[in-house]
Design a protein around this motif. Structure first.
Motif, PDB file in Angstrom:
ATOM      1  N   UNK A   1      -5.490   2.263   5.438  1.00 27.34           N
ATOM      2  CA  UNK A   1      -4.638   1.117   5.130  1.00 27.34           C
ATOM      3  C   UNK A   1      -4.023   0.513   6.395  1.00 27.34           C
ATOM      4  N   UNK A   2      -3.719   1.333   7.383  1.00 24.91           N
ATOM      5  CA  UNK A   2      -3.166   0.797   8.628  1.00 24.91           C
ATOM      6  C   UNK A   2      -4.171  -0.117   9.317  1.00 24.91           C
ATOM      7  N   UNK A   3      -5.423   0.344   9.391  1.00 25.21           N
ATOM      8  CA  UNK A   3      -6.429  -0.487  10.044  1.00 25.21           C
ATOM      9  C   UNK A   3      -6.865  -1.653   9.169  1.00 25.21           C
ATOM     10  N   UNK A   4      -6.752  -1.500   7.851  1.00 30.23           N
ATOM     11  CA  UNK A   4      -7.013  -2.636   6.967  1.00 30.23           C
ATOM     12  C   UNK A   4      -6.005  -3.750   7.230  1.00 30.23           C
ATOM     13  N   UNK A   5      -4.754  -3.373   7.464  1.00 32.38           N
ATOM     14  CA  UNK A   5      -3.742  -4.400   7.743  1.00 32.38           C
ATOM     15  C   UNK A   5      -4.053  -5.153   9.028  1.00 32.38           C
ATOM     16  N   UNK A   6      -4.645  -4.458   9.997  1.00 27.78           N
ATOM     17  CA  UNK A   6      -4.959  -5.102  11.273  1.00 27.78           C
ATOM     18  C   UNK A   6      -6.212  -5.978  11.176  1.00 27.78           C
TER      19      UNK A   6
ATOM     20  N   UNK B   1       2.955  -1.044  12.511  1.00 22.35           N
ATOM     21  CA  UNK B   1       1.901  -1.931  12.021  1.00 22.35           C
ATOM     22  C   UNK B   1       2.238  -3.390  12.280  1.00 22.35           C
ATOM     23  N   UNK B   2       3.470  -3.774  11.968  1.00 24.00           N
ATOM     24  CA  UNK B   2       3.888  -5.165  12.087  1.00 24.00           C
ATOM     25  C   UNK B   2       4.016  -5.582  13.545  1.00 24.00           C
ATOM     26  N   UNK B   3       4.621  -4.736  14.365  1.00 22.81           N
ATOM     27  CA  UNK B   3       4.761  -5.056  15.790  1.00 22.81           C
ATOM     28  C   UNK B   3       3.388  -5.207  16.438  1.00 22.81           C
ATOM     29  N   UNK B   4       2.461  -4.307  16.113  1.00 20.29           N
ATOM     30  CA  UNK B   4       1.109  -4.387  16.666  1.00 20.29           C
ATOM     31  C   UNK B   4       0.432  -5.683  16.258  1.00 20.29           C
TER      32      UNK B   4
ATOM     33  N   UNK C   1       0.829  -1.215   0.000  1.00 27.59           N
ATOM     34  CA  UNK C   1       0.000   0.000   0.000  1.00 27.59           C
ATOM     35  C   UNK C   1       0.861   1.261   0.000  1.00 27.59           C
ATOM     36  N   UNK C   2       2.068   1.190   0.554  1.00 26.73           N
ATOM     37  CA  UNK C   2       2.961   2.351   0.509  1.00 26.73           C
ATOM     38  C   UNK C   2       3.490   2.583  -0.909  1.00 26.73           C
ATOM     39  N   UNK C   3       3.810   1.488  -1.591  1.00 27.45           N
ATOM     40  CA  UNK C   3       4.398   1.628  -2.927  1.00 27.45           C
ATOM     41  C   UNK C   3       3.360   1.892  -4.012  1.00 27.45           C
ATOM     42  N   UNK C   4       2.196   1.267  -3.869  1.00 24.88           N
ATOM     43  CA  UNK C   4       1.219   1.304  -4.963  1.00 24.88           C
ATOM     44  C   UNK C   4      -0.102   1.967  -4.584  1.00 24.88           C
ATOM     45  N   UNK C   5      -0.340   2.194  -3.302  1.00 24.38           N
ATOM     46  CA  UNK C   5      -1.613   2.762  -2.876  1.00 24.38           C
ATOM     47  C   UNK C   5      -1.537   4.204  -2.450  1.00 24.38           C
ATOM     48  N   UNK C   6      -0.366   4.813  -2.576  1.00 22.16           N
ATOM     49  CA  UNK C   6      -0.223   6.219  -2.216  1.00 22.16           C
ATOM     50  C   UNK C   6      -0.291   6.491  -0.724  1.00 22.16           C
ATOM     51  N   UNK C   7       0.004   5.466   0.087  1.00 18.14           N
ATOM     52  CA  UNK C   7      -0.049   5.620   1.550  1.00 18.14           C
ATOM     53  C   UNK C   7       1.345   5.810   2.121  1.00 18.14           C
ATOM     54  N   UNK C   8       1.393   6.235   3.394  1.00 17.76           N
ATOM     55  CA  UNK C   8       2.648   6.336   4.148  1.00 17.76           C
ATOM     56  C   UNK C   8       2.446   5.657   5.499  1.00 17.76           C
ATOM     57  N   UNK C   9       2.137   4.377   5.430  1.00 11.00           N
ATOM     58  CA  UNK C   9       1.872   3.594   6.634  1.00 11.00           C
ATOM     59  C   UNK C   9       3.183   3.284   7.342  1.00 11.00           C
ATOM     60  N   UNK C  10       3.175   3.376   8.669  1.00 11.86           N
ATOM     61  CA  UNK C  10       4.347   3.011   9.464  1.00 11.86           C
ATOM     62  C   UNK C  10       4.428   1.494   9.522  1.00 11.86           C
TER      63      UNK C  10
ATOM     64  N   UNK D   1       1.233  14.253   7.144  1.00  9.97           N
ATOM     65  CA  UNK D   1       1.215  13.534   5.869  1.00  9.97           C
ATOM     66  C   UNK D   1       0.174  14.148   4.943  1.00  9.97           C
ATOM     67  N   UNK D   2       0.389  14.060   3.644  1.00  8.43           N
ATOM     68  CA  UNK D   2      -0.564  14.677   2.703  1.00  8.43           C
ATOM     69  C   UNK D   2      -1.946  14.029   2.714  1.00  8.43           C
ATOM     70  N   UNK D   3      -2.024  12.749   3.082  1.00  6.89           N
ATOM     71  CA  UNK D   3      -3.319  12.066   3.065  1.00  6.89           C
ATOM     72  C   UNK D   3      -3.445  11.179   4.310  1.00  6.89           C
ATOM     73  N   UNK D   4      -3.680  11.768   5.487  1.00  8.99           N
ATOM     74  CA  UNK D   4      -3.737  10.976   6.720  1.00  8.99           C
ATOM     75  C   UNK D   4      -4.887   9.977   6.739  1.00  8.99           C
TER      76      UNK D   4
END
Length: 281
Positions: free
Chosen positions: A113-118, A61-64, A48-57, A104-107
């Protein structure tokens, strides 16, 4: 030929690690699927960071996600109480509040995407613990019943095999596509064949694991078959949206973690709902 050998070796190793982790002990089960959870969430966040225009941490995300798996493991095995989920709730709050300071430009996209990953990735793997640990009145710690999580993967693999065999042999006679817009290769005849293969596998499971009656095993197999197919299609829609052939390259010849566990992500929550439903009657 070299690609076939590579794909075969990767597939064999993949099955051995997965089955061995489930069967050997609760600790190996936890170790394998905590690693799977982390790798899959990291891969999803990268996509999602590379192709979805996101800047997810990706790190948070992974540790959570990994922590959520261990929280489920501790709670379902009766090793810990519900307080095990408190640190995870703090990470959820952090994911929300941190966007106030990152500028970020699009919080909103980052939140989505962060919550989608969870929800899409981490939660289903955590729910595997609900299947693996069954309450035992004789002991304070729940019993580890590896047959149930193993059955999910057996049914998914049997469904894939049956769908491939029947689709390859009969697609000319019954050419109707299941979801041509998302996955042109899937046909109705293949899906029906996969379901029939799963029913056969369910009767075999009922012979070796009589804890569930044959009818309950068949019901579980059909639930896994249907929702596993939807899970596959959901990931196909994700990749099509981002213009990807594979979700990653961590598994040579097989793509990424999402490619291997796409069916699992819907089949596991559906199986949990199924078990709660049949236990209520």
């Amino acid at each position: 030929m070299s690609n076939l050998v590579q794909r075969s070796l990767t597939g064999i190793l993949f099955v051995l690690v997965l089955v061995g982790g489930i069967v050997l002990s609760p600790m190996t089960f936890a170790a394998v699927f905590a690693a799977v959870t982390g790798l899959t969430v990291w891969e999803f966040s990268t996509i999602v960071n590379r192709h979805g225009g996101a800047q997810v941490n990706r790190f948070i995300n992974t540790v959570a996600a990994v922590y959520l798996f261990f929280a489920f493991f501790g709670y379902c095995s009766n090793m810990t109480g519900a307080e095990a989920f408190v640190p995870y709730l703090l990470s959820v709050i952090y994911l929300l509040v941190s966007e106030l300071y990152r500028q970020a430009p699009d919080p909103l996209r980052n939140w989505a995407y962060a919550f989608a990953s969870q929800v899409y990735v981490a939660l289903p793997f955590g729910l595997l613990n609900v299947l693996a640990f069954q309450p035992d009145p004789a002991f304070s710690i729940a019993s580890y019943v590896w047959a149930y999580p193993l059955a999910i993967f057996v049914f998914l693999w049997v469904n894939d095999t049956g769908a491939y065999v029947c689709g390859s042999l009969l697609h000319r006679h019954v050419p109707y596509k299941l979801f041509p817009r998302v996955s042109p290769g899937k046909s109705w005849i293949g899906s029906i064949g996969g379901a029939l293969f799963c029913v056969g596998a369910a009767f075999i499971m009922s012979h070796f694991f009589p804890e569930l009656p044959a009818a309950a095993w068949v019901g579980l197999a059909l639930v896994v078959c249907v929702f596993g197919t939807w899970g596959d299609l959901v990931e196909s829609l994700l990749k099509r949206q981002f213009g990807l052939k594979d979700s990653g390259h961590i598994l040579p010849g097989h793509g990424g973690m999402l490619d291997r566990f796409d069916s699992t992500l819907l089949a596991v929550p559906a199986a949990v709902l199924y078990f709660y439903t049949i236990s209520a009657f």
